[in-house]
Design a protein around this motif. Sequence first.
Motif, PDB file in Angstrom:
ATOM      1  N   ALA A  55       0.829  -1.207   0.000  1.00 58.88           N
ATOM      2  CA  ALA A  55       0.000   0.000   0.000  1.00 58.88           C
ATOM      3  C   ALA A  55       0.863   1.257   0.000  1.00 58.88           C
ATOM      4  O   ALA A  55       1.973   1.272   0.523  1.00 58.88           O
ATOM      5  CB  ALA A  55      -0.911   0.001   1.215  1.00 58.88           C
ATOM      6  N   THR A  56       0.312   2.305  -0.606  1.00 61.70           N
ATOM      7  CA  THR A  56       0.965   3.614  -0.557  1.00 61.70           C
ATOM      8  C   THR A  56       0.201   4.571   0.349  1.00 61.70           C
ATOM      9  O   THR A  56       0.701   5.632   0.691  1.00 61.70           O
ATOM     10  CB  THR A  56       1.064   4.248  -1.958  1.00 61.70           C
ATOM     11  N   ASN A  57      -1.035   4.190   0.731  1.00 60.67           N
ATOM     12  CA  ASN A  57      -1.846   5.026   1.598  1.00 60.67           C
ATOM     13  C   ASN A  57      -2.834   4.131   2.342  1.00 60.67           C
ATOM     14  O   ASN A  57      -3.261   3.106   1.818  1.00 60.67           O
ATOM     15  CB  ASN A  57      -2.601   6.062   0.763  1.00 60.67           C
ATOM     16  N   LEU A  58      -3.189   4.530   3.545  1.00 57.88           N
ATOM     17  CA  LEU A  58      -4.137   3.771   4.370  1.00 57.88           C
ATOM     18  C   LEU A  58      -5.204   4.703   4.926  1.00 57.88           C
ATOM     19  O   LEU A  58      -4.915   5.855   5.257  1.00 57.88           O
ATOM     20  CB  LEU A  58      -3.416   3.127   5.564  1.00 57.88           C
ATOM     21  N   TRP A  59      -6.398   4.190   5.009  1.00 53.87           N
ATOM     22  CA  TRP A  59      -7.483   4.847   5.739  1.00 53.87           C
ATOM     23  C   TRP A  59      -7.916   3.900   6.839  1.00 53.87           C
ATOM     24  O   TRP A  59      -8.016   2.687   6.626  1.00 53.87           O
ATOM     25  CB  TRP A  59      -8.700   5.080   4.866  1.00 53.87           C
ATOM     26  N   VAL A  60      -8.192   4.424   8.024  1.00 55.12           N
ATOM     27  CA  VAL A  60      -8.819   3.640   9.087  1.00 55.12           C
ATOM     28  C   VAL A  60     -10.082   4.388   9.519  1.00 55.12           C
ATOM     29  O   VAL A  60     -10.072   5.604   9.676  1.00 55.12           O
ATOM     30  CB  VAL A  60      -7.878   3.393  10.288  1.00 55.12           C
ATOM     31  N   VAL A  61     -11.169   3.649   9.649  1.00 61.42           N
ATOM     32  CA  VAL A  61     -12.462   4.221   9.981  1.00 61.42           C
ATOM     33  C   VAL A  61     -13.075   3.396  11.103  1.00 61.42           C
ATOM     34  O   VAL A  61     -13.115   2.163  11.000  1.00 61.42           O
ATOM     35  CB  VAL A  61     -13.405   4.187   8.745  1.00 61.42           C
ATOM     36  N   PRO A  62     -13.565   4.043  12.154  1.00 60.36           N
ATOM     37  CA  PRO A  62     -14.226   3.261  13.210  1.00 60.36           C
ATOM     38  C   PRO A  62     -15.404   2.481  12.613  1.00 60.36           C
ATOM     39  O   PRO A  62     -16.226   3.043  11.897  1.00 60.36           O
ATOM     40  CB  PRO A  62     -14.723   4.321  14.197  1.00 60.36           C
ATOM     41  N   SER A  63     -15.466   1.213  12.885  1.00 61.27           N
ATOM     42  CA  SER A  63     -16.520   0.356  12.315  1.00 61.27           C
ATOM     43  C   SER A  63     -17.913   0.861  12.620  1.00 61.27           C
ATOM     44  O   SER A  63     -18.801   0.802  11.770  1.00 61.27           O
ATOM     45  CB  SER A  63     -16.376  -1.073  12.828  1.00 61.27           C
ATOM     46  N   GLU A  64     -18.118   1.401  13.817  1.00 59.49           N
ATOM     47  CA  GLU A  64     -19.460   1.859  14.173  1.00 59.49           C
ATOM     48  C   GLU A  64     -19.874   3.126  13.423  1.00 59.49           C
ATOM     49  O   GLU A  64     -21.036   3.506  13.435  1.00 59.49           O
ATOM     50  CB  GLU A  64     -19.603   2.068  15.692  1.00 59.49           C
ATOM     51  N   GLU A  65     -18.938   3.760  12.725  1.00 58.63           N
ATOM     52  CA  GLU A  65     -19.249   4.959  11.936  1.00 58.63           C
ATOM     53  C   GLU A  65     -19.688   4.624  10.506  1.00 58.63           C
ATOM     54  O   GLU A  65     -20.134   5.501   9.773  1.00 58.63           O
ATOM     55  CB  GLU A  65     -18.046   5.906  11.890  1.00 58.63           C
ATOM     56  N   ILE A  66     -19.559   3.384  10.100  1.00 63.33           N
ATOM     57  CA  ILE A  66     -19.963   2.980   8.750  1.00 63.33           C
ATOM     58  C   ILE A  66     -21.454   2.658   8.774  1.00 63.33           C
ATOM     59  O   ILE A  66     -21.915   1.876   9.591  1.00 63.33           O
ATOM     60  CB  ILE A  66     -19.140   1.781   8.263  1.00 63.33           C
ATOM     61  N   ILE A  67     -22.166   3.277   7.865  1.00 63.87           N
ATOM     62  CA  ILE A  67     -23.608   3.065   7.763  1.00 63.87           C
ATOM     63  C   ILE A  67     -23.865   2.229   6.526  1.00 63.87           C
ATOM     64  O   ILE A  67     -23.314   2.483   5.460  1.00 63.87           O
ATOM     65  CB  ILE A  67     -24.347   4.407   7.682  1.00 63.87           C
ATOM     66  N   SER A  68     -24.704   1.239   6.657  1.00 57.51           N
ATOM     67  CA  SER A  68     -24.965   0.301   5.574  1.00 57.51           C
ATOM     68  C   SER A  68     -26.452   0.170   5.313  1.00 57.51           C
ATOM     69  O   SER A  68     -27.266   0.309   6.230  1.00 57.51           O
ATOM     70  CB  SER A  68     -24.376  -1.057   5.950  1.00 57.51           C
ATOM     71  N   SER A  69     -26.789  -0.106   4.057  1.00 55.18           N
ATOM     72  CA  SER A  69     -28.181  -0.431   3.749  1.00 55.18           C
ATOM     73  C   SER A  69     -28.463  -1.828   4.296  1.00 55.18           C
ATOM     74  O   SER A  69     -27.548  -2.612   4.531  1.00 55.18           O
ATOM     75  CB  SER A  69     -28.431  -0.377   2.251  1.00 55.18           C
TER      76      SER A  69
END
Length: 101
Positions: A55-69
């Motif tokens: 990888a040349t770049n990474l994103w980390v996102v708190p799982s509880e912040e992801i909204i799904s249909s």
Amino acid sequence: MEDSNKKDGTQWRLWEVFTQKKTGEPHEHAGNVHAPDAEMALQNARDVYSRRGEATNLWVVPSEEIISSKPEDSDSFFDPSEDKIYRHPQFYKIPKGVTID
């Protein structure tokens, strides 16, 4: 990963990891890591998902912040656009000299 220093046995926060292979390419979901904060999540993601230069770049996102249909809402949520005639190209005039295959 469970923090052995925590006496109540709770786990660290779960973070989703997205990697970018080359600059300009889209980020893709690679997996997840546990960490107490964003900085540690980024370091854990680097150690797990880019240790061989993947990888040349990474994103980390708190799982509880992801909204799904929801799967049970798929029929209405992803309703076909057949009834939305304005989305069809039939209302556009094609300029002279443009050919359509």
